[in-house]
Motif scaffolding. Sequence first.
Motif, PDB file in Angstrom:
ATOM      1  N   PHE A 110      94.418  65.880   1.470  1.00 34.84           N
ATOM      2  CA  PHE A 110      93.150  66.670   1.811  1.00 34.84           C
ATOM      3  C   PHE A 110      92.975  66.370   3.515  1.00 34.84           C
ATOM      4  O   PHE A 110      92.789  65.165   3.627  1.00 34.84           O
ATOM      5  CB  PHE A 110      92.081  66.200   1.190  1.00 34.84           C
ATOM      6  N   ASP A 111      92.665  67.324   4.150  1.00 35.19           N
ATOM      7  CA  ASP A 111      92.590  66.989   5.523  1.00 35.19           C
ATOM      8  C   ASP A 111      91.191  67.250   5.926  1.00 35.19           C
ATOM      9  O   ASP A 111      90.886  67.504   7.395  1.00 35.19           O
ATOM     10  CB  ASP A 111      93.808  67.632   6.571  1.00 35.19           C
ATOM     11  N   GLY A 112      90.212  67.812   5.250  1.00 33.11           N
ATOM     12  CA  GLY A 112      88.980  68.051   5.605  1.00 33.11           C
ATOM     13  C   GLY A 112      88.087  67.047   5.970  1.00 33.11           C
ATOM     14  O   GLY A 112      88.409  65.886   5.801  1.00 33.11           O
ATOM     15  N   ARG A 113      86.636  67.203   6.500  1.00 35.30           N
ATOM     16  CA  ARG A 113      85.730  65.962   6.511  1.00 35.30           C
ATOM     17  C   ARG A 113      85.489  65.308   5.051  1.00 35.30           C
ATOM     18  O   ARG A 113      85.051  66.279   3.958  1.00 35.30           O
ATOM     19  CB  ARG A 113      84.464  66.779   6.945  1.00 35.30           C
ATOM     20  N   PRO A 114      85.617  64.139   4.935  1.00 35.42           N
ATOM     21  CA  PRO A 114      85.600  63.498   3.576  1.00 35.42           C
ATOM     22  C   PRO A 114      84.299  64.183   2.565  1.00 35.42           C
ATOM     23  O   PRO A 114      84.442  64.173   1.692  1.00 35.42           O
ATOM     24  CB  PRO A 114      85.663  62.264   3.615  1.00 35.42           C
ATOM     25  N   ALA A 115      83.345  63.857   3.356  1.00 34.32           N
ATOM     26  CA  ALA A 115      81.952  64.290   2.630  1.00 34.32           C
ATOM     27  C   ALA A 115      81.937  65.511   2.105  1.00 34.32           C
ATOM     28  O   ALA A 115      80.913  65.838   1.394  1.00 34.32           O
ATOM     29  CB  ALA A 115      80.930  63.927   3.343  1.00 34.32           C
ATOM     30  N   ASP A 116      82.612  66.608   2.607  1.00 37.70           N
ATOM     31  CA  ASP A 116      82.777  67.767   2.282  1.00 37.70           C
ATOM     32  C   ASP A 116      82.874  68.202   0.731  1.00 37.70           C
ATOM     33  O   ASP A 116      82.593  69.044   0.026  1.00 37.70           O
ATOM     34  CB  ASP A 116      83.330  68.946   3.043  1.00 37.70           C
ATOM     35  N   VAL A 117      83.624  67.046   0.217  1.00 38.05           N
ATOM     36  CA  VAL A 117      84.094  67.125  -1.073  1.00 38.05           C
ATOM     37  C   VAL A 117      83.245  66.199  -2.073  1.00 38.05           C
ATOM     38  O   VAL A 117      83.542  66.141  -3.295  1.00 38.05           O
ATOM     39  CB  VAL A 117      85.450  66.601  -1.429  1.00 38.05           C
ATOM     40  N   LEU A 118      82.055  65.972  -1.609  1.00 36.51           N
ATOM     41  CA  LEU A 118      81.229  64.849  -2.456  1.00 36.51           C
ATOM     42  C   LEU A 118      80.029  65.673  -2.824  1.00 36.51           C
ATOM     43  O   LEU A 118      79.361  66.329  -1.885  1.00 36.51           O
ATOM     44  CB  LEU A 118      80.804  63.516  -1.641  1.00 36.51           C
ATOM     45  N   GLU A 119      79.618  65.456  -4.017  1.00 36.05           N
ATOM     46  CA  GLU A 119      78.190  66.136  -4.800  1.00 36.05           C
ATOM     47  C   GLU A 119      77.217  65.199  -4.244  1.00 36.05           C
ATOM     48  O   GLU A 119      77.261  64.031  -3.982  1.00 36.05           O
ATOM     49  CB  GLU A 119      78.550  66.217  -6.105  1.00 36.05           C
TER      50      GLU A 119
END
Length: 498
Positions: free
Chosen positions: A415-424
């Motif tokens: 995954f190469d996006g901003r890490p927090a974007d996948v956090l609920e």
Amino acid sequence: MSNDLWNGNTAPLKIQDLTLRDGHQSLFATRMRTEDMVPIAEQLDEAGFWALEVWGGATFDSMSRFLGEDPWERPRILRKYAKNTPFSMLLRGQNLVGYRNYADDVAREFVDKSCEAGINVFRVFDALNDYRNFETVVERIKANGQHFQGTICYSLTERKLGGEVFSLAYYLDKARQLVEMGADTICVKDMAGLIAPYDAYTLIKALKEKVDLPLHLHTHYTSGMASMSCLKAAEAGVDIIDCCLAPFALRTSHPAVEPMIVAMEGTPRDTGMDLKAMLTMGEHLEKIAPKYRDYMATNRMATIDTGVLVHQVPGGMISNLVSQLKQAGALDRLPEVYAEVAQARKDLGTPPLVTPTSQIVGVQSVLNVLFGRYKMVTNQVKDLVYGLYGKTPTKPDPEVRAKCLRGYSRGTEPFDGRPADVLEPEMEAAKKRVADIPGSDDWDVMTSAIYDVTGTQFVKIKRGVEEMPAEMKGKTLEDVAAEDKAMDDCMKEYKKGK
């Protein structure tokens, strides 16, 4: 003295005091109690420091887990006595004061509550120098009208500054990014004491030529170079350096402020600070320090760790490695682990060794030595190579990454996006954890949000639902005196018998 010596900066050298946070975190496992800070808070406020670091880092964890103190109370109590000097904290970007990335709703609320508690200067860093992990907290720091100190974690792959990864160009580019993010100051954070004096001069001089922001140097004394590096940084034009009062300085802590004041006296960079005031505060620290002596490393004579000049492993990471090997009955394999740290770090993308990546690389290195390389892989390593902590300075080794992500719940494609974007979002769950605790408030919700288990348990202790364990109550000077007397009595009996 020629102004040319100071690279054009002839303003007084400013100093931030770290005694009340990183000083005791480095030497005494973050066990200093607020009651021992209050007697010198007013004097610290009057001493002329640029800021007082009083919070952040491991203090939040240590206070709630080991000291039985509400972390949110410390800055508010100290502000009653230190009314003028800015309060600073160390904030691990999206990690906040924990060891993982938190969801954006937690990050926003944490910064807002920190500002409400009295924090003015936020030293924001990310273990990978991935500034996407700054975005949420910086927005709230700015919205609250507080100071955003953008931080570059200093790391090396060679003995000195340079190489393919952590080159001068790397640091200049990171500084450029921080300027674009709206940093008020830029800090070079040397967590392992690796920055050599002439490298400090080269780096600060180059940064001064490229960015028009005040520069701050933070370096630990671990290797023995820190005072020399601060002096050369001052010559290069650095605006601010970090120090501690002498009793809480040196070793794995920071340069002592007292000799730095004298070193600058009579130069264009004279701090103007009162040496006698520092000595008076030092006397108080000497009196209360015995309460914390059991936490101080006593396993070696040297006050510096010359080994770090070779293996580059920070002091806190070394203690963790030693602890893990002791538990496994394999302390004799420490040299193998040091060698493995260098290789594992390269395998995993060459992260700077600072919380939490130092622990991630360290634990995996121990497992690699004891059980074979990547035969056992921690969840944190899986998250790291997947991209859940951010972008590593170099790409992880493809074969190692494939091994680590085999069977990984999020998949095998990085995954190469901003890490927090996948956090609920997490705040609602935290509210539910403390909802049935009588008297719980917004501060308690935040404590539970940061540490779902130990934080929630502390809220129960704070609100009287559970009894405070005896070990949380701390040692008094009377306890120390009683221990010393008991030891003296034992020695007397021993000598009689002999």
